[in-house]
Enzyme design. Structure first.
Site: not given
Ligand SMILES: *[C@@H]1O[C@H](CO)[C@@H](O)[C@H](O)[C@H]1NC(C)=O
Length: 963
Positions: A302, A448, A561, A621, A637, A695
């Protein structure tokens, strides 16, 4: 969303304003110090220190055994004397599999399960030649021969007489055998890596000396002697090898109870200069040479505010590399789920064109060659060589191993509206209504993490979402869907039944001493379900049944996610490598496959809740090889920057090349506020990428399309309408991907494999073999340079219908409303021209066919239709697969798959022929019905012939004759 977003949510805006331009560019850069370089990853550093040319591995040809499914042979490390087992298989369809493991491991090493869809069918190998130091093997099916060389160990694959690929030709193979921990070591097996390397070098230099002196010798005996001697300077070796038995990164310690266990191997690809794949990286489509820099890293992470054009690891990994030349294509699939680094080197890199010319003129020009070196922290060596020879073959080969793209439900190809977060039910209703009020199609609204009660997934915040079922019903009335987020970290809270059950059933990932592993994530302290455990997956899947997941309904779908997994307080924002999974495996062994299992369990849950009839939609993701079987992925992201808009093309192309067709990027960019022009251009880009979702981060301003001024809203509406008009085309492309593994969104070179000018192109791409898309990705653009390839090819601008000849670089002036898209002459595309509120409202609409004629006056295309949401296409053959062909002034419709049958009201309402002359008359012929005359309109200026109302049913065979 980014792991550390909240912790770092300083007022960057103020900060940026204060120091303007300069700072702005760094304000959104990744903090590199949070992530390891190769040098900070001890196995990568150890392996990379090895220089080519001194392989200690030798294949003991006398140990060779030929079984019906595999050949086995022992490999010995001549320094340590440790014996490995090499298993070599010829697989049907031009593939070879190589597995190397320890012959007698101290404990079993991890072999990646569940990625292959089946045991690949093998084809027999036989010995067709032999000399002192090599064996020639012939593959029963396929034109390949394999030469196995004994010392040093090496494999060469040849087609006819030419070398296609070599394994360990540079001698970079590494296999760190398991050893007893340091405090119980026996000198004999405790040779450290650094000392082994010294010995090898020694061995070779002495051997050279010997060979010149005596002609030949027996260096092996000497090696054995040498290896038997006790280590003289162990102390020093330990210093040479920091991190082998314990490793620190920042404040995190990795205990490595099993010591160093890394593996590595090199592959030489003669004739290859262009390599692709190994997503996920924010990188050009064509991979770069990594010598002198960092290798490409595969380790699902991440990464907060990732940087562009760099080899750092991102959220997902697919360890598949493709190589392309004008002569052939091939692939290397390195099936290993541990942290992996890939080094790419080339003998032509850095050479100027002038240098290459000199080589050529002097007649000594080396043939180009690319070398690829894979390095993984644990597991075994398990590698599939996909030998093509065409890229089509490689797609089929790879997806025959790992599966093809799941056929998505039709709605999921429509537009998705998301942000972190839609506040409450009233907000959802308003957004939903906004689309109708502004005549914008939309299929899905997303919620979300804030929708759940304190980030307890499978629950609802009862003050914001008191009546989720009523909300879902409202959306169902609009024929729209809802997606909620369900992340794989579970709040540690004894009042939360999900946590209590997982804890009491022992289904969480454990620490190395057996207690439940806890990390910090959105809900605070969280447990991480052990998705590698089949019981855990079954439990999870069951959570999606309508009675378990209260407030869910059949029009609710799921977003996973944070499934890298993201752990805010863990090393590199992920889990400790010495955490334990089912079966005693370390997280180290399975890291890159964790997200795949989350995706798998969730998709299975959605299938189960419908009793096995409905196709799931799950976005994830993190991903791995095979994730295409479970749904969609996105590029994580990103940021509201033009560079991020551009990079969405190579990022999704790279995923498509390795099976993951259902890819998209957050429209508008997740971080920061896009300027209106950027947001508009992103809607245009996204309309032509497979997964189409807007998003945004919580801290950004609201950006639903109608909040923009009319000059931007208009083009956005056009882009959305273009997307919806092309849904039958998208759906057909996905069916193709599902059938035979061909990506939906393709690099130009896949269509033009002999046109070198396309090999590095990634500002434009193909959809199927029909549409060329070159979206505008520059601010204030007045025009774009579009490369229209193909000798003798023609391209029709889909807006103006103007015809252009290939090959040429066309300067196309653009305005706000332009999305440069060209239909290739020779193709036929189906469209739904009556754009409505959602795809579900359009699914029975009549079809318009766009026939783009080649210079020879021919064209072909296909159309796939089914109910759009069930598995009946598979279980009951409820589908239509139609083929359209235009030649000799006749357009015919026939069945592309006679098994299919599907009740549908759909008919053909119009046929538009691009590049056509004016006929005297047009006749429609349908089986059993007298010929009818069709009315038509011909535009002489644009050469567009429109046939009105053929009114033939889509499932019937017919032909239309231009006279
Ligand atoms: C295998 O390779 C041969 C020769 O290169 C080729 O003709 C054949 O089509 C390939 N087969 C498959 C299934 O890819």
């Amino acid at each position: 969303m980014a792991a550390v977003a909240v912790r770092r949510r300083r007022s960057w805006a103020r900060f940026a304003l204060a120091c303007l331009g300069l700072c702005l560019s760094t304000a959104f850069a990744v903090d590199r110090s949070n992530f390891k370089t190769c040098d900070q990853s001890s196995f990568c550093k150890r392996q990379r220190a090895i220089q080519p040319g001194f392989s200690p591995y030798r294949a003991l040809l006398d140990s060779l055994e030929l079984g019906p499914d595999a050949l086995t042979v022992h490999l010995v490390n001549e320094v340590t004397k440790v014996v490995l087992l090499l298993e070599l298989q010829g697989l049907k369809g031009n593939m070879t599999r190589i597995r190397i493991d320890e012959l007698k491991p101290l404990r079993p090493r991890y072999r990646v399960p569940d990625v292959l869809v089946a045991d690949p069918p093998t084809t027999r190998l036989s010995v067709s030649g032999r000399d002192e130091n090599s064996v020639e093997l012939t593959v029963a099916e396929g034109p390949y021969k394999i030469i196995l060389t004994g010392r040093p160990f090496r494999l060469d694959l040849l087609e006819d007489r030419s070398l296609v690929l070599s394994v360990n030709a540079r001698g970079l193979m590494v296999f760190e055998h398991q050893r007893l921990p340091r405090n119980s070591f026996s000198e004999k097996v405790s040779l450290t890596f650094g000392s082994i390397w010294d010995k090898i070098k020694n061995l070779f230099s002495r051997e050279e000396r010997k060979e010149t002196a005596e002609g030949n010798g027996s260096p092996n005996e000497e090696a054995a002697e040498k290896a038997d001697q006790p280590e003289e300077n162990r102390e020093k070796d330990d210093k040479d090898e920091p991190g082998a038995w314990e490793e620190m990164f920042k404040t995190h310690s990795d205990s490595k109870p099993f010591g160093p266990t890394s593996v590595g191997l090199d592959f030489s690809l003669p004739g290859m200069e262009y390599v692709y794949g190994i997503p996920e990286h924010a990188e050009d489509l064509r991979l770069k040479v990594t010598e002198g820099g960092e290798p490409y890293r595969l380790y699902n992470l991440d990464v907060f505010q990732y940087e562009l054009y760099n080899p750092m690891a991102l959220y997902g990994s697919v360890p598949v590399l493709l190589a392309h030349s004008i002569h052939r294509d091939l692939g290397i699939f390195w099936l290993n789920a541990a942290e992996t680094w890939v080094d790419i080197s080339s003998n032509t890199a850095g050479k100027t064109l002038f240098g290459k010319m000199l080589d050529y003129l002097q007649g000594g020009g080396e043939t180009p060659q690319t070398d690829v070196r894979w390095m993984s922290e644990s597991g075994i060596i398990d590698v599939f060589l996909l030998l093509g020879p065409t890229i089509s073959d490689v797609f089929r080969q790879y997806t025959s191993l790992t599966g093809t793209q799941a056929l998505p439900p039709l709605f999921s190809l429509g537009y998705h509206q998301s942000r972190w977060n839609y506040r409450d039910e009233a907000d959802v209703f308003e957004v939903d209504q906004g689309f109708d009020n502004h005549d914008l199609p939309c299929d899905v609204i997303w919620l979300d993490i804030e929708h759940a009660d304190g980030k307890r997934y499978f629950t609802w915040d009862s003050s914001r979402f008191p009546q989720p079922l009523a909300m879902l019903e409202h959306l169902a009335g609009k024929r729209r869907k809802l997606v909620t987020i369900v992340d794989p970290h579970i709040k540690v809270d004894s009042e939360y039944p999900v946590h209590e059950e997982l804890r009491s059933q022992g289904l969480y990932v454990k620490t190395r001493d057996g207690s439940d592993y806890e990390g910090w994530c959105w809900p605070g302290s969280a447990g991480y379900p052990d998705f590698t455990n089949i019981k855990m997956r079954a439990w999870w899947a069951n959570m999606f049944s309508f009675d378990k997941y209260e407030g869910s309904a059949s029009n609710l779908f799921i977003w996973n996610d944070m499934n890298e997994p993201s752990v805010f307080n863990g090393p590199e924002v992920t889990m400790l490598k010495d955490a334990r999974h089912d079966g005693g495996w370390e997280h180290r062994d399975i890291h890159n496959i964790y997200g795949f299992y989350v995706h798998m369990a969730t998709a299975e849950g959605l299938i189960q809740r419908s009793g096995g009839t409905e196709r799931p939609f799950v976005l994830a993701r993190a991903f791995f090889a095979g994730s295409q079987r479970y749904g969609a992925v996105w590029t994580g992201d990103n940021a509201a920057e033009w560079g991020h808009l551009k990079i969405s093309i190579p990022m999704c192309l790279s995923m498509g090349l390795v099976g993951l067709s259902f890819c998209g990027a957050d429209i508008g960019g997740f971080f920061k506020n896009p300027e209106p022009e950027l947001l508009m251009r992103w809607y245009q880009m996204g309309a032509y990428q497979p997964f189409y979702r807007a998003h945004a981060h919580m801290d950004t301003g609201r950006r639903e399309p109608w909040l923009l001024a009319p000059e931007y809203l208009g083009p956005i509406r056009d882009a959305l309408r273009q997307r919806y008009a092309l849904l039958p085309f998208w759906y057909t492309l996905f069916y193709r991907a599902h059938l035979d593994g061909h990506p939906v969104m393709r690099p130009m070179w896949v269509q033009y494999p002999k046109d070198v000018a396309t090999f590095s192109l990634d500002d434009q791409f193909m959809l199927g073999d029909s549409l060329l898309v070159h979206p505008v990705a520059e601010p204030g653009a007045r025009g774009v340079q579009v490369y229209l390839p193909g000798e003798g090819e023609v391209w029709y601008d889909t807006q103006s219908h103007q015809k252009h000849h290939g090959p040429q670089t066309l300067y196309l002036p653009v305005t706000f409303s332009s999305i440069p898209v060209f239909q290739r002459g020779g193709t036929i595309i189906p469209r739904w021209e009556r754009v409505r509120r959602s795809s579900d409202c359009m699914k029975d609409d009549p079809i318009t066919l766009y026939v783009a004629l080649s210079p020879q006056g021919t064209a072909e295309g296909e159309l796939y239709l089914d109910d759009g949401h069930t598995f009946n296409y598979e279980t009951q053959n409820e589908f239509l697969f139609r083929k359209f062909t235009f030649s000799g002034n006749t357009l015919t419709s026939s069945s592309a798959d006679p098994r299919g049958h599907f009740e549908t009201p759909i008919w053909i309402e119009r046929v538009v022929i691009l590049g056509a002359g004016k006929p005297a008359s047009v006749l429609l012929e349908t089986e059993g019905i007298p010929e009818t005359i069709l009315t038509f309109h011909h535009n002489a200026e644009t050469s567009v012939l429109t046939l009105r109302k053929p009114e033939v049913h889509v499932s019937t065979d017919w032909s239309i004759h231009l006279r």
